[in-house]
Design a protein around this motif. Structure first.
Motif, mmCIF file in Angstrom:
data_model
loop_
_atom_site.group_PDB
_atom_site.id
_atom_site.type_symbol
_atom_site.label_atom_id
_atom_site.label_comp_id
_atom_site.label_asym_id
_atom_site.label_seq_id
_atom_site.Cartn_x
_atom_site.Cartn_y
_atom_site.Cartn_z
ATOM 1 N N ARG A 118 0.847 -1.189 0.000
ATOM 2 C CA ARG A 118 0.000 0.000 0.000
ATOM 3 C C ARG A 118 0.880 1.236 0.000
ATOM 4 N N LEU A 119 0.361 2.297 -0.578
ATOM 5 C CA LEU A 119 1.041 3.586 -0.499
ATOM 6 C C LEU A 119 0.190 4.517 0.351
ATOM 7 N N VAL A 120 0.795 5.081 1.378
ATOM 8 C CA VAL A 120 0.110 5.980 2.299
ATOM 9 C C VAL A 120 0.457 7.421 1.942
ATOM 10 N N LEU A 121 -0.553 8.203 1.583
ATOM 11 C CA LEU A 121 -0.390 9.635 1.386
ATOM 12 C C LEU A 121 -0.689 10.337 2.711
ATOM 13 N N PHE A 122 0.192 11.249 3.119
ATOM 14 C CA PHE A 122 -0.040 11.942 4.379
ATOM 15 C C PHE A 122 0.478 13.370 4.303
ATOM 16 N N ASP A 123 0.043 14.167 5.250
ATOM 17 C CA ASP A 123 0.509 15.549 5.386
ATOM 18 C C ASP A 123 1.304 15.694 6.669
ATOM 19 N N GLY A 124 2.575 16.012 6.551
ATOM 20 C CA GLY A 124 3.368 16.372 7.727
ATOM 21 C C GLY A 124 3.868 15.212 8.546
ATOM 22 N N VAL A 125 2.958 14.467 9.185
ATOM 23 C CA VAL A 125 3.373 13.388 10.086
ATOM 24 C C VAL A 125 2.261 12.354 10.175
ATOM 25 N N THR A 126 2.640 11.088 10.310
ATOM 26 C CA THR A 126 1.672 10.008 10.478
ATOM 27 C C THR A 126 2.372 8.822 11.126
ATOM 28 N N ASN A 127 1.613 7.786 11.432
ATOM 29 C CA ASN A 127 2.167 6.566 12.009
ATOM 30 C C ASN A 127 2.595 5.589 10.932
ATOM 31 N N SER A 128 3.634 4.815 11.237
ATOM 32 C CA SER A 128 3.967 3.633 10.463
ATOM 33 C C SER A 128 4.423 2.573 11.444
ATOM 34 N N ARG A 129 4.441 1.323 11.011
ATOM 35 C CA ARG A 129 4.914 0.261 11.895
ATOM 36 C C ARG A 129 6.428 0.343 12.107
ATOM 37 N N CYS A 130 7.112 1.144 11.293
ATOM 38 C CA CYS A 130 8.552 1.346 11.464
ATOM 39 C C CYS A 130 8.848 2.585 12.307
ATOM 40 N N GLY A 131 7.832 3.215 12.859
ATOM 41 C CA GLY A 131 8.031 4.424 13.644
ATOM 42 C C GLY A 131 7.239 5.573 13.061
ATOM 43 N N THR A 132 7.457 6.736 13.619
ATOM 44 C CA THR A 132 6.751 7.926 13.162
ATOM 45 C C THR A 132 7.273 8.364 11.805
ATOM 46 N N ALA A 133 6.370 8.587 10.873
ATOM 47 C CA ALA A 133 6.739 9.090 9.551
ATOM 48 C C ALA A 133 6.482 10.585 9.515
ATOM 49 N N GLN A 134 7.462 11.356 9.070
ATOM 50 C CA GLN A 134 7.253 12.782 8.900
ATOM 51 C C GLN A 134 7.859 13.237 7.586
ATOM 52 N N SER A 135 7.330 14.330 7.072
ATOM 53 C CA SER A 135 7.706 14.767 5.737
ATOM 54 C C SER A 135 9.197 15.049 5.612
ATOM 55 N N ALA A 136 9.838 15.496 6.703
ATOM 56 C CA ALA A 136 11.268 15.828 6.655
ATOM 57 C C ALA A 136 12.133 14.612 6.344
ATOM 58 N N MET A 137 11.611 13.414 6.583
ATOM 59 C CA MET A 137 12.357 12.191 6.313
ATOM 60 C C MET A 137 12.334 11.829 4.838
ATOM 61 N N GLY A 138 11.419 12.436 4.068
ATOM 62 C CA GLY A 138 11.264 12.064 2.678
ATOM 63 C C GLY A 138 10.474 10.771 2.549
ATOM 64 N N PRO A 139 10.159 10.353 1.335
ATOM 65 C CA PRO A 139 9.424 9.098 1.124
ATOM 66 C C PRO A 139 10.228 7.910 1.635
ATOM 67 N N PHE A 140 9.541 6.901 2.162
ATOM 68 C CA PHE A 140 10.260 5.698 2.590
ATOM 69 C C PHE A 140 9.341 4.491 2.574
ATOM 70 N N TYR A 141 9.960 3.324 2.547
ATOM 71 C CA TYR A 141 9.248 2.051 2.575
ATOM 72 C C TYR A 141 9.464 1.396 3.924
ATOM 73 N N CYS A 142 8.389 0.920 4.534
ATOM 74 C CA CYS A 142 8.475 0.198 5.802
ATOM 75 C C CYS A 142 8.263 -1.286 5.529
ATOM 76 N N PRO A 143 9.298 -2.116 5.704
ATOM 77 C CA PRO A 143 9.139 -3.548 5.410
ATOM 78 C C PRO A 143 8.257 -4.276 6.427
ATOM 79 N N ILE A 144 8.058 -3.685 7.608
ATOM 80 C CA ILE A 144 7.256 -4.357 8.629
ATOM 81 C C ILE A 144 5.785 -4.383 8.241
ATOM 82 N N ASP A 145 5.255 -3.238 7.796
ATOM 83 C CA ASP A 145 3.857 -3.208 7.366
ATOM 84 C C ASP A 145 3.708 -3.255 5.845
ATOM 85 N N GLN A 146 4.839 -3.281 5.141
ATOM 86 C CA GLN A 146 4.865 -3.332 3.677
ATOM 87 C C GLN A 146 4.040 -2.196 3.071
#
Length: 296
Positions: A118-146
């Motif tokens: 799945r691809l998650v579109l978000f604004d600013g910050v959201t949850n992922s199973r790999c930790g907190t996702a925020q825009s400053a980190m850039g796009p990323f893939y989380c292998p835990i939740d795929q």
């Protein structure tokens, strides 16, 4: 890039506009706070470590206290949604094309079944199973939740701050993250994570990270080669724009832009020349085996 007639993905999770930026259970979501994220980001940059690894690791440790179970339960309740805005539709089309290509290429070339992330579109910050996702980190893939996590403001940054941009350049970024999912399905990511845990130095661990990232660049090229052979979506100048973007986000160029000296041992994604080389390799051959950075 002619993307309007591409297949639309049904695996888009649109969290944009949600209260708290898509964070379940409040800003922390049971994980670490934004102050900690900032500190870990600075530490990661200074040490040459991908900040998302530090942030994700710290957040997961925090969630072991129980908060993560609540987030996990809530995450499973989310449903895929169809974006209605132009950028959201573009992302869904690029993902759909990737799904179409990889559902054929991966079994044919590697004998491995393709399972769409799945691809998650978000604004600013959201949850992922790999930790907190925020825009400053850039796009990323989380292998835990795929799942692939994308704040499309990154595309604006590519154009305004890094000198890259254009539809095919943005498609390259999305397809690079899909490349990480392909690496995961091939069993490469777990092997690399174990090898990094055994690494004798930070430079050795970083070198493994570079190989993973360059392979994902190449796999993005494999998608473009096979997808364009089917639907002819590339237009004049598209490849040049993607190459310009690959060069713009090379570790050496980013380090120079940050006012520092270039330190190859601290690279985590590869130099501008390396990223360009591997993207073009995949574009030219269209074969997964030609993307094996661990043989070189």
């Amino acid at each position: 890039m002619k993307w309007e007639d591409l297949q639309t993905s049904e695996n888009i999770e649109d969290r944009r506009g949600e209260p708290g930026g898509g964070m379940m259970g409040g800003a922390g979501g049971g994980g670490i706070g934004l102050g900690t994220i900032v500190v870990l980001g600075v530490i990661g940059w200074a040490l040459g470590i991908n900040p998302s690894l530090l942030i994700g690791g710290a957040d997961m440790l925090s969630r072991m206290g129980g908060g993560g179970r609540q987030v996990e339960r809530q995450e499973t309740q989310r449903e895929a949604s169809k974006p209605t805005d132009q950028m959201g539709q573009f992302v869904a089309k690029v993902m759909g094309s990737n799904e179409q290509v990889w559902s054929q290429v991966l079994p044919q070339q590697e004998g491995v079944a393709f399972r769409a992330p799945r691809l998650v579109l978000f604004d600013g910050v959201t949850n992922s199973r790999c930790g907190t996702a925020q825009s400053a980190m850039g796009p990323f893939y989380c292998p835990i939740d795929q799942k692939i996590y994308l704040d499309t403001s990154f595309f604006r940054d590519m154009k305004q701050r890094f000198g890259g941009g254009g539809d095919f350049a943005y498609a390259y970024v999305i397809s690079h993250e899909m490349g990480h999912h392909i690496e995961n399905l091939l069993g490469i990511l777990p092997k690399v994570q174990r090898a990094q845990a055994r690494a004798g130095s930070r430079a050795e661990a970083n070198n493994l990270s570079v190989r993973v990232e360059l392979m994902a660049d190449c796999l993005a090229g494999v998608w473009a080669n096979n997808g364009n052979a089917r639907q002819r979506f590339l237009e004049e100048g598209d490849i040049e724009k993607a190459v310009a973007s690959a060069q713009a986000i090379g570790d050496d160029r980013l380090q120079r832009a940050g006012g520092g000296r270039v330190v190859p041992d601290s690279f985590t994604h590869g130099s501008s020349a390396q990223r360009t080389e591997w993207l073009l390799r995949g574009l030219k051959s269209g074969k997964v085996d030609d993307c094996n950075t661990f043989k070189r």
